[in-house]
Motif scaffolding. Structure first.
Motif, PDB file in Angstrom:
ATOM      1  N   SER A   2       0.821  -1.206   0.000  1.00 14.63           N
ATOM      2  CA  SER A   2       0.000   0.000   0.000  1.00 14.63           C
ATOM      3  C   SER A   2       0.858   1.260   0.000  1.00 14.63           C
ATOM      4  CB  SER A   2      -0.892  -0.021   1.239  1.00 14.63           C
ATOM      5  OG  SER A   2      -0.287  -0.767   2.258  1.00 14.63           O
ATOM      6  N   SER A   3       0.193   2.372  -0.287  1.00 14.94           N
ATOM      7  CA  SER A   3       0.904   3.649  -0.168  1.00 14.94           C
ATOM      8  C   SER A   3       0.092   4.628   0.671  1.00 14.94           C
ATOM      9  CB  SER A   3       1.253   4.226  -1.542  1.00 14.94           C
ATOM     10  OG  SER A   3       0.145   4.201  -2.382  1.00 14.94           O
ATOM     11  N   TYR A   4       0.810   5.461   1.402  1.00 20.50           N
ATOM     12  CA  TYR A   4       0.213   6.443   2.309  1.00 20.50           C
ATOM     13  C   TYR A   4       0.846   7.788   2.051  1.00 20.50           C
ATOM     14  CZ  TYR A   4      -1.736   2.502   4.801  1.00 20.50           C
ATOM     15  OH  TYR A   4      -2.438   1.362   5.111  1.00 20.50           O
ATOM     16  N   LEU A   5      -0.014   8.809   2.014  1.00 22.44           N
ATOM     17  CA  LEU A   5       0.484  10.175   1.902  1.00 22.44           C
ATOM     18  C   LEU A   5       0.182  10.884   3.221  1.00 22.44           C
ATOM     19  CD1 LEU A   5       1.721  12.413   0.106  1.00 22.44           C
ATOM     20  CD2 LEU A   5      -0.621  13.055  -0.498  1.00 22.44           C
ATOM     21  N   ILE A   6       1.228  11.161   3.975  1.00 20.03           N
ATOM     22  CA  ILE A   6       1.052  11.910   5.227  1.00 20.03           C
ATOM     23  C   ILE A   6       1.196  13.377   4.851  1.00 20.03           C
ATOM     24  CG2 ILE A   6       1.811  12.203   7.618  1.00 20.03           C
ATOM     25  CD1 ILE A   6       3.267   9.432   7.253  1.00 20.03           C
ATOM     26  N   SER A   7       0.082  14.111   4.942  1.00 19.36           N
ATOM     27  CA  SER A   7       0.086  15.482   4.432  1.00 19.36           C
ATOM     28  C   SER A   7       0.330  16.490   5.553  1.00 19.36           C
ATOM     29  CB  SER A   7      -1.259  15.780   3.753  1.00 19.36           C
ATOM     30  OG  SER A   7      -2.287  15.745   4.727  1.00 19.36           O
ATOM     31  N   ASN A   8       1.064  17.542   5.198  1.00 17.00           N
ATOM     32  CA  ASN A   8       1.171  18.719   6.069  1.00 17.00           C
ATOM     33  C   ASN A   8       1.733  18.374   7.456  1.00 17.00           C
ATOM     34  OD1 ASN A   8       0.827  21.501   6.263  1.00 17.00           O
ATOM     35  ND2 ASN A   8      -1.136  21.289   7.339  1.00 17.00           N
ATOM     36  N   VAL A   9       2.750  17.534   7.476  1.00 17.82           N
ATOM     37  CA  VAL A   9       3.293  17.075   8.755  1.00 17.82           C
ATOM     38  C   VAL A   9       4.651  17.728   9.005  1.00 17.82           C
ATOM     39  CG1 VAL A   9       4.526  15.038   7.823  1.00 17.82           C
ATOM     40  CG2 VAL A   9       3.626  14.992  10.166  1.00 17.82           C
ATOM     41  N   SER A  10       4.941  17.991  10.261  1.00 14.71           N
ATOM     42  CA  SER A  10       6.249  18.537  10.628  1.00 14.71           C
ATOM     43  C   SER A  10       7.213  17.379  10.852  1.00 14.71           C
ATOM     44  CB  SER A  10       6.121  19.364  11.917  1.00 14.71           C
ATOM     45  OG  SER A  10       7.392  19.550  12.486  1.00 14.71           O
ATOM     46  N   VAL A  11       8.237  17.280  10.019  1.00 15.93           N
ATOM     47  CA  VAL A  11       9.213  16.194  10.177  1.00 15.93           C
ATOM     48  C   VAL A  11      10.255  16.629  11.206  1.00 15.93           C
ATOM     49  CG1 VAL A  11      10.973  14.791   9.029  1.00 15.93           C
ATOM     50  CG2 VAL A  11       8.828  15.312   7.848  1.00 15.93           C
ATOM     51  N   VAL A  12      10.237  15.971  12.344  1.00 17.40           N
ATOM     52  CA  VAL A  12      11.156  16.270  13.456  1.00 17.40           C
ATOM     53  C   VAL A  12      11.169  17.776  13.772  1.00 17.40           C
ATOM     54  CG1 VAL A  12      13.379  15.662  14.506  1.00 17.40           C
ATOM     55  CG2 VAL A  12      12.548  14.326  12.601  1.00 17.40           C
ATOM     56  N   GLY A  13       9.994  18.389  13.768  1.00 13.58           N
ATOM     57  CA  GLY A  13       9.876  19.779  14.209  1.00 13.58           C
ATOM     58  C   GLY A  13      10.069  20.824  13.119  1.00 13.58           C
ATOM     59  N   ALA A  14      10.379  20.402  11.881  1.00 12.78           N
ATOM     60  CA  ALA A  14      10.596  21.369  10.794  1.00 12.78           C
ATOM     61  C   ALA A  14       9.243  21.871  10.244  1.00 12.78           C
ATOM     62  CB  ALA A  14      11.415  20.726   9.684  1.00 12.78           C
ATOM     63  N   ALA A  15       9.290  22.816   9.302  1.00  6.81           N
ATOM     64  CA  ALA A  15       8.071  23.363   8.687  1.00  6.81           C
ATOM     65  C   ALA A  15       7.279  22.244   8.006  1.00  6.81           C
ATOM     66  CB  ALA A  15       8.452  24.436   7.672  1.00  6.81           C
ATOM     67  N   PRO A  16       5.925  22.342   8.034  1.00  6.57           N
ATOM     68  CA  PRO A  16       5.092  21.264   7.494  1.00  6.57           C
ATOM     69  C   PRO A  16       5.416  20.909   6.038  1.00  6.57           C
ATOM     70  CG  PRO A  16       3.755  22.806   8.724  1.00  6.57           C
ATOM     71  CD  PRO A  16       5.133  23.414   8.639  1.00  6.57           C
ATOM     72  N   THR A  17       5.320  19.612   5.753  1.00  3.67           N
ATOM     73  CA  THR A  17       5.584  19.097   4.412  1.00  3.67           C
ATOM     74  C   THR A  17       4.763  17.822   4.223  1.00  3.67           C
ATOM     75  OG1 THR A  17       7.358  18.506   2.873  1.00  3.67           O
ATOM     76  CG2 THR A  17       7.585  17.719   5.128  1.00  3.67           C
ATOM     77  N   ASP A  18       4.906  17.163   3.092  1.00  6.10           N
ATOM     78  CA  ASP A  18       4.220  15.891   2.873  1.00  6.10           C
ATOM     79  C   ASP A  18       5.257  14.761   2.844  1.00  6.10           C
ATOM     80  OD1 ASP A  18       1.974  17.464   2.538  1.00  6.10           O
ATOM     81  OD2 ASP A  18       2.009  17.336   0.334  1.00  6.10           O
ATOM     82  N   VAL A  19       4.811  13.596   3.293  1.00  5.68           N
ATOM     83  CA  VAL A  19       5.681  12.408   3.243  1.00  5.68           C
ATOM     84  C   VAL A  19       4.909  11.306   2.535  1.00  5.68           C
ATOM     85  CG1 VAL A  19       6.932  10.668   4.596  1.00  5.68           C
ATOM     86  CG2 VAL A  19       6.846  13.047   5.405  1.00  5.68           C
ATOM     87  N   LEU A  20       5.475  10.823   1.428  1.00  9.35           N
ATOM     88  CA  LEU A  20       4.827   9.742   0.677  1.00  9.35           C
ATOM     89  C   LEU A  20       5.536   8.424   0.977  1.00  9.35           C
ATOM     90  CD1 LEU A  20       2.776   8.763  -1.472  1.00  9.35           C
ATOM     91  CD2 LEU A  20       4.518   9.299  -3.217  1.00  9.35           C
TER      92      LEU A  20
END
Ligand SMILES: NC(=O)N[C@@H](CC(=O)O)C(=O)O
Length: 425
Positions: A2-20
């Protein structure tokens, strides 16, 4: 897969981004990712951390499946944001042969909720007399690299030296439960003002410090790797500081409970606060916190120690030492350290993964990296209800306390083990 798009998330406290996430790995990290086939997980307000790694977990299987199993402990770990745990050897039978470590490793694979890496015993039956088959455990399917008699100290200096020498062949580690047994006979709690007042036999700080001092010298002498379990005193921190300054190959852990609670809890006579090493003074707690920030203490490890009701809800003197930790560790770290996400990732994921040599763990989300990660809601507060914990045991010292932070989701190699705060399997 499967694939998941984690939207608008702060990676280790940085500015929000997406992780696919796709096919078990992180496929892309960046704002505005488009992946129509992916299941969207709204990461707004959440922080993504590399999946937490616990170097010190008691899973109780084989032998005390009434207190915990590999499966129930794995579920507790996933709910706590963990993707890998190292299972201590003080099971029944003891994990002192290739057969037992392979059994634990296989049970972990079958549960499939976290990677379970068995720790092997240093001595046969944890009896402190003869070295266990360290080489056979290292060569087994479980590929054991950490050995510990935790629950017992490897008190004999010659055996400790031999063990340190032996594991050099495969860059292994001896993880020591530092407790000079002659100084803790009959001990019930930290030796100090509170123990004197309560009339309970004390466990002096020097019983820990003396063993750590000896062992860093032994590790230095033979050029091997030492890890110190559950450091609990300010004096231990100073011994470690000096050893590290000299370049000794030593790492150390502190538990969430030693970062938060003090020996004053014993005044309640509630055995939920009985633990090894014991809860210490406020000055010790302050020194442990500072050492963790500074890096003299490398990691937070839970020492998750589930115990059945009959072993815990009894008179203080008869109660087993130990407390639950997996489902509350991140909240305690957040409470103690505040939202220092990079520090939390370092002390609870990257460094423990590196010490244990757990490939694919402790890596920040980046293209091509195995998707082992956890999503935290830092704004949430939750009240700990023992009956709601996934562990088979109930001995949490945080019952009815309200703590910051909630684990929203955990992914193990791209598949969710926890979603919306609930276990998936
Ligand atoms: N940390 C604890 O208080 N208990 C541990 C073992 C031990 O270190 O005594 C356990 O296995 O229950």
């Amino acid at each position: 897969m499967s694939s998941y798009l984690i939207s608008n998330v702060s990676v280790v406290g940085a500015a929000p981004t997406d992780v696919l996430i796709r096919d078990g790995v992180v496929a892309a990290v960046g704002a505005g990712l488009d992946a129509p086939e992916a299941t969207v997980v709204d990461g707004t307000g959440l922080v993504a951390l590399p999946g937490l790694v616990d170097l010190h977990t008691h899973l109780r299987e084989p032998g005390r499946e009434d207190a915990e199993t590999v499966e129930s402990g794995s579920r507790a770990a996933a709910l706590g944001g963990y993707t890998a745990v190292c299972a201590m050897a003080n099971t029944s039978p003891v994990a002192d042969t290739a057969g037992v470590v392979e059994q634990v490793w296989r049970l972990g694979r079958e549960a499939g909720l976290v990677d379970v890496q068995p720790i092997g015993a240093v001595t046969v039956g944890l009896a402190g007399e003869h070295l266990a088959e360290l080489g056979a455990m290292a060569d087994s399917a479980a590929r054991v690299r950490i050995f510990s008699d935790d629950g017992h100290c490897v008190a004999d200096p010659r055996l400790m030296r031999r063990a340190l020498e032996y594991v050099k062949a495969f860059d292994g580690i001896i993880a020591q439960h530092a407790e000079e047994p002659r100084l803790t006979e009959g001990a019930q709690m930290h030796e100090g003002e509170v123990s004197t007042r309560l009339g309970l036999t004390g466990w002096p700080a020097v019983a820990e410090e003396a063993i750590i001092a000896r062992d860093v010298l032994l590790a230095e002498h033979v050029g091997s790797r030492l890890h110190v379990c559950h450091v609990s005193t300010a004096g231990s921190v100073e011994v470690l500081r000096q050893a590290k300054a000299r370049g000794v190959r030593v790492t150390a852990e502190v538990t969430p409970h030693h970062l938060l609670l003090t020996d004053a809890r014993a005044e309640t006579y509630d055995p939920v606060y009985k633990v090894n090493p014991p809860l210490r003074t406020a000055a010790d707690v302050a020194a442990l916190r500072a050492a963790l920030v500074e890096g003299v203490i490398d990691i937070v490890a839970t020492d998750h120690a589930p115990h059945a009701v009959e072993d815990k809800e009894c008179e203080w003197a008869y109660a087993r030492p130990g407390m639950l930790g997996l489902e509350t560790a991140l909240s305690i770290a957040l409470d103690v350290l505040g939202p220092q996400w990079d520090l939390i990732a370092e002390r609870m994921s990257r460094t423990p993964a590196r010490i244990a040599g757990l490939e694919g763990h402790g890596l920040d989300p980046a293209p091509g990296v195995p998707a082992n990660l956890t999503l935290v809601d830092p704004a949430a507060r939750r009240t700990i209800e023992p009956a709601e914990l996934a562990s088979r045991s109930r001995n949490t010292p945080y019952a009815r306390m309200t703590l910051p932070g909630r684990i929203v989701a955990t992914f193990l190699r791209g598949e969710p083990t926890v979603l919306d705060g609930k276990a998936v399997l």
